[in-house]
Design a protein around this motif. Structure first.
Motif, short mmCIF file in Angstrom:
data_model
loop_
_atom_site.label_atom_id
_atom_site.label_comp_id
_atom_site.label_asym_id
_atom_site.label_seq_id
_atom_site.Cartn_x
_atom_site.Cartn_y
_atom_site.Cartn_z
N LYS A 77 -39.26 17.48 -5.44
CA LYS A 77 -39.90 16.20 -5.26
C LYS A 77 -40.59 16.17 -4.10
N LEU A 78 -41.71 15.50 -4.22
CA LEU A 78 -42.80 15.39 -3.08
C LEU A 78 -42.40 14.11 -2.80
N PHE A 79 -42.72 14.15 -1.08
CA PHE A 79 -42.83 12.85 -0.20
C PHE A 79 -43.87 12.80 0.44
N GLY A 80 -44.45 11.45 0.79
CA GLY A 80 -45.69 11.29 1.55
C GLY A 80 -46.97 11.43 1.03
N GLU A 81 -46.90 11.46 -0.51
CA GLU A 81 -48.38 11.45 -1.27
C GLU A 81 -48.97 10.14 -1.44
N MET A 82 -48.12 8.91 -1.41
CA MET A 82 -48.64 7.60 -1.36
C MET A 82 -49.48 7.55 -0.12
N GLU A 83 -48.73 7.74 0.99
CA GLU A 83 -49.49 7.51 2.30
C GLU A 83 -50.71 8.46 2.49
N PHE A 84 -50.42 9.75 2.00
CA PHE A 84 -51.58 10.73 2.11
C PHE A 84 -53.01 9.90 1.43
N PHE A 85 -52.78 9.35 0.28
CA PHE A 85 -54.04 8.62 -0.42
C PHE A 85 -54.50 7.43 0.45
N THR A 86 -53.32 6.67 0.73
CA THR A 86 -53.75 5.37 1.35
C THR A 86 -54.02 5.22 2.77
N GLY A 87 -53.60 6.31 3.58
CA GLY A 87 -53.78 6.31 5.06
C GLY A 87 -52.70 5.31 5.62
N TYR A 88 -51.96 4.56 4.88
CA TYR A 88 -51.04 3.80 5.56
C TYR A 88 -49.82 4.49 6.21
N ARG A 89 -49.18 3.65 7.08
CA ARG A 89 -48.07 4.21 7.80
C ARG A 89 -47.01 4.24 6.51
N CYS A 90 -46.00 4.97 6.99
CA CYS A 90 -44.62 5.35 6.10
C CYS A 90 -44.12 3.90 5.75
N GLN A 91 -43.91 3.32 4.37
CA GLN A 91 -43.29 2.23 4.15
C GLN A 91 -41.78 2.31 4.14
N LEU A 92 -41.15 3.45 4.00
CA LEU A 92 -39.49 3.50 3.73
C LEU A 92 -39.09 4.48 4.52
N ASP A 93 -37.75 4.33 5.15
CA ASP A 93 -37.05 5.54 5.71
C ASP A 93 -36.71 6.51 4.41
N VAL A 94 -37.01 7.79 4.72
CA VAL A 94 -36.39 8.63 3.77
C VAL A 94 -35.43 9.65 4.42
N VAL A 95 -33.96 9.50 4.17
CA VAL A 95 -32.99 9.95 4.81
C VAL A 95 -32.19 11.17 3.92
N ALA A 96 -31.81 12.22 4.70
CA ALA A 96 -31.22 13.32 4.04
C ALA A 96 -29.84 12.91 3.71
N GLN A 97 -29.26 13.03 2.65
CA GLN A 97 -27.85 12.67 2.49
C GLN A 97 -26.84 13.81 2.30
N GLU A 98 -27.48 15.15 2.67
CA GLU A 98 -26.89 16.40 2.76
C GLU A 98 -27.96 17.37 3.64
N PRO A 99 -27.51 18.43 3.93
CA PRO A 99 -28.61 19.33 4.76
C PRO A 99 -29.56 19.70 3.62
N LEU A 100 -30.91 19.81 4.03
CA LEU A 100 -31.77 20.10 3.14
C LEU A 100 -32.87 21.27 3.95
N ALA A 101 -33.40 21.99 2.95
CA ALA A 101 -34.62 22.81 3.34
C ALA A 101 -35.55 22.33 2.72
N VAL A 102 -36.75 21.88 3.54
CA VAL A 102 -37.98 21.11 2.96
C VAL A 102 -39.21 22.16 3.24
N ALA A 103 -40.08 22.15 2.34
CA ALA A 103 -41.30 22.76 2.36
C ALA A 103 -42.30 21.74 2.99
N VAL A 104 -43.18 22.28 3.85
CA VAL A 104 -44.22 21.44 4.25
C VAL A 104 -45.59 21.73 3.68
N CYS A 105 -46.42 20.80 3.80
CA CYS A 105 -47.94 20.75 3.07
C CYS A 105 -48.57 19.92 4.16
N SER A 106 -49.53 20.55 4.55
CA SER A 106 -50.59 19.51 5.81
C SER A 106 -51.45 18.97 4.75
#
Length: 228
Positions: A82-111
């Motif tokens: 699941k990818l997060f931040g794609e909406m803001e990437f296209f709009t340039g808006y600030r993040c609209q929601l809190d995205v919170v980990a419900q368990e320990p996560l390893a996340v991959a980063v894309c610039s």
């Protein structure tokens, strides 16, 4: 949005065929991995988004907090590429929601810069993003509109029925106050609405949470809104 092939939408047949290309192209953009602890934020509401995160697996929650102190919980989600931040990437808006980990996560980063270059180079990747975001947008908008326009008891019943149909994009919480926030209300109002459904013989409360007791009665309670 999900990196997996889309199962619906105008172009879903194309993504079933081109899944290897989409996944290979996007994974080449991932530059690092970060560890996120349970309860930590991937994004905070109002922050500038300068990178996208992909959660290979694990559970997150989404929520919005208003300045008057009220909070709306969209729910929890079991991520599968699941990818997060794609909406803001296209709009340039600030993040609209809190995205919170419900368990320990390893996340991959894309610039954002690398993704922008890849979209310019591979138009098919851009169409995939547009298709996936459109599906997510309409699924999320349906939740918001339903929460806004129907009574709390109806929304709880509808949520349970969508779970029964395996059509609910977001899951609930084990704590009452978070479930109340998921329906845009207070704990007291939420409990009163649940009691209405229990007293009507439509649902029961178990150790696992609310469950449907009378499926036909629940369909009748929802009327034409059950979308069979």
């Amino acid at each position: 949005m999900q990196l997996k092939p889309l199962a619906k939408g105008r172009f879903h047949n194309i993504w079933q065929q081109d899944d290897a290309f989409i996944e290979k192209t996007f994974r080449e953009l991932l530059c690092e991995t970060q560890l996120i602890n349970e309860g930590d934020y991937l994004y905070r509401q109002g922050q500038v988004v300068d990178r996208l995160f992909m959660v290979e697996s694990g559970r997150i929650s989404l929520r919005y907090s208003a300045e008057n102190g009220r909070r709306f919980q969209l729910g929890t989600m079991e991520c599968d590429e699941k990818l997060f931040g794609e909406m803001e990437f296209f709009t340039g808006y600030r993040c609209q929601l809190d995205v919170v980990a419900q368990e320990p996560l390893a996340v991959a980063v894309c610039s954002c810069e690398r993704l922008e270059a890849a979209l310019n180079q591979h138009p098919k990747l851009a169409i995939f993003f547009a298709s996936a975001m459109a599906v997510d947008y309409q699924d999320t908008l349906e939740i918001f509109l339903h929460r806004m326009l129907y009574p709390i008891a109806h929304n709880i019943a509808y949520d349970l029925y969508r779970q029964h149909q395996n059509k609910q994009p977001m899951d609930g919480f084990s704590k009452n106050y978070q479930e109340a926030e998921r329906f845009g209300t207070t704990d007291r109002v939420y409990r009163r609405a649940v009691k209405t459904l229990i007293d009507a013989g439509l649902v029961i409360r178990t150790k696992q949470g609310l469950e449907i007791k009378d499926l036909d009665g629940l369909r009748q309670f929802l009327g034409n809104d059950s979308f069979d």
